[in-house]
Design a protein around this motif. Structure first.
Motif, PDB file in Angstrom:
ATOM      1  N   SER A 201       0.966  -1.042  -0.066  1.00  0.00           N
ATOM      2  CA  SER A 201       0.095  -0.210   0.112  1.00  0.00           C
ATOM      3  C   SER A 201       0.974   1.089   0.007  1.00  0.00           C
ATOM      4  O   SER A 201       2.206   1.118   0.075  1.00  0.00           O
TER       5      SER A 201
ATOM      6  N   LYS B  79       1.386   5.349  -1.504  1.00  0.00           N
ATOM      7  CA  LYS B  79       1.196   6.694  -2.518  1.00  0.00           C
ATOM      8  C   LYS B  79       2.053   6.318  -3.603  1.00  0.00           C
ATOM      9  O   LYS B  79       3.043   6.065  -3.375  1.00  0.00           O
TER      10      LYS B  79
ATOM     11  N   TRP C 271      -1.601   8.848  -6.408  1.00  0.00           N
ATOM     12  CA  TRP C 271      -2.480   7.933  -6.363  1.00  0.00           C
ATOM     13  C   TRP C 271      -2.501   7.067  -4.978  1.00  0.00           C
ATOM     14  O   TRP C 271      -1.196   6.814  -4.452  1.00  0.00           O
ATOM     15  N   LYS C 272      -3.621   6.494  -4.547  1.00  0.00           N
ATOM     16  CA  LYS C 272      -3.311   5.742  -3.250  1.00  0.00           C
ATOM     17  C   LYS C 272      -3.321   4.121  -3.886  1.00  0.00           C
ATOM     18  O   LYS C 272      -4.346   3.706  -4.732  1.00  0.00           O
ATOM     19  N   VAL C 273      -2.424   3.705  -3.332  1.00  0.00           N
ATOM     20  CA  VAL C 273      -1.967   2.239  -3.937  1.00  0.00           C
ATOM     21  C   VAL C 273      -2.840   1.284  -3.026  1.00  0.00           C
ATOM     22  O   VAL C 273      -2.829   1.304  -1.679  1.00  0.00           O
TER      23      VAL C 273
ATOM     24  N   CYS D 274      -4.331   0.730  -8.026  1.00  0.00           N
ATOM     25  CA  CYS D 274      -4.563   2.189  -7.416  1.00  0.00           C
ATOM     26  C   CYS D 274      -6.195   2.388  -7.442  1.00  0.00           C
ATOM     27  O   CYS D 274      -6.900   1.888  -8.342  1.00  0.00           O
TER      28      CYS D 274
END
Length: 202
Positions: A23, A25, A36-38, A62
């Motif tokens: 997880s 960014k 983006w948020k992973v 993402c």
């Protein structure tokens, strides 16, 4: 590119550990305004030429939204102060951090446009049984995540989830598109509050 199987295994281990929590960014050099948020990371090994080289594919899964770096820094306020956020983007899921500046507070209420979420006994210490008897962990701050609908209590060196202490709706303190009038109240004293806006767009 490596010189031996041992060096390859060492390098691969470093890569696996670096991406281990799957997880975080993701930032791209061609888009300096967003991140983006992973949600997940997978690593697949390609053809390995023994003792010389290998190729790896690192795939990032993402969220579909791009988050604004400009709004990633938390905004600080004090309980009792109203703050207005004008969100011209997609609805967002802010994160609220409320610090334990008033150890006697028994009720914290977060309101957005008249709707609210309340937390009972937000800074209640947690008891830990040890050989020398029960000792208590002091709360540093609480964190309300409106995406996961969770209340996380942060102690010195540990954390705990206590959503059961809430009443009201997490969805009511999310940021809708348009004007959001936020006020955080404490029944006793003042507390410092940080709000991370999480503004985003498709």
């Amino acid at each position: 590119i490596v010189e031996s199987r041992e060096k390859y295994l060492h390098a691969k281990s470093i890569i696996d550990r670096y991406f281990g929590d799957r997880s975080g960014k993701l930032e791209l050099c061609e888009d300096i305004s967003h991140y983006w948020k992973v949600k997940d990371i997978s690593i697949t090994e390609g053809t390995r030429i023994y003792g010389v080289a290998t190729d790896l594919d690192i795939n990032f899964t993402c969220e579909p939204y791009r988050y604004f770096k400009e709004y990633s820094k938390p905004v600080s306020i004090i309980t009792g102060e109203k703050i207005v956020f004008n969100n011209i983007y997609e609805p967002s899921y802010p994160i609220y951090k409320i610090y334990n500046d008033s150890k006697n507070a028994k009720l914290i209420t977060i309101s957005n446009n008249g709707k609210s979420l309340s937390i009972k006994n937000p800074f209640q210490e947690s008891g830990v049984v040890a050989e020398e008897g029960t000792r208590y962990k002091e709360v540093k701050y609480i964190e309300i995540d409106t995406y996961w609908n969770t209340l996380k209590v942060i102690y010195d060196g540990s954390e705990d989830y206590k959503t059961i202490n809430t009443s009201g709706s997490f969805s009511d303190i999310r940021f809708r598109t348009g004007v959001n009038e936020i006020i955080v109240k404490s029944d006793v004293g003042e507390c410092r509050v940080e709000i991370q806006r999480e503004y985003r767009e498709l």
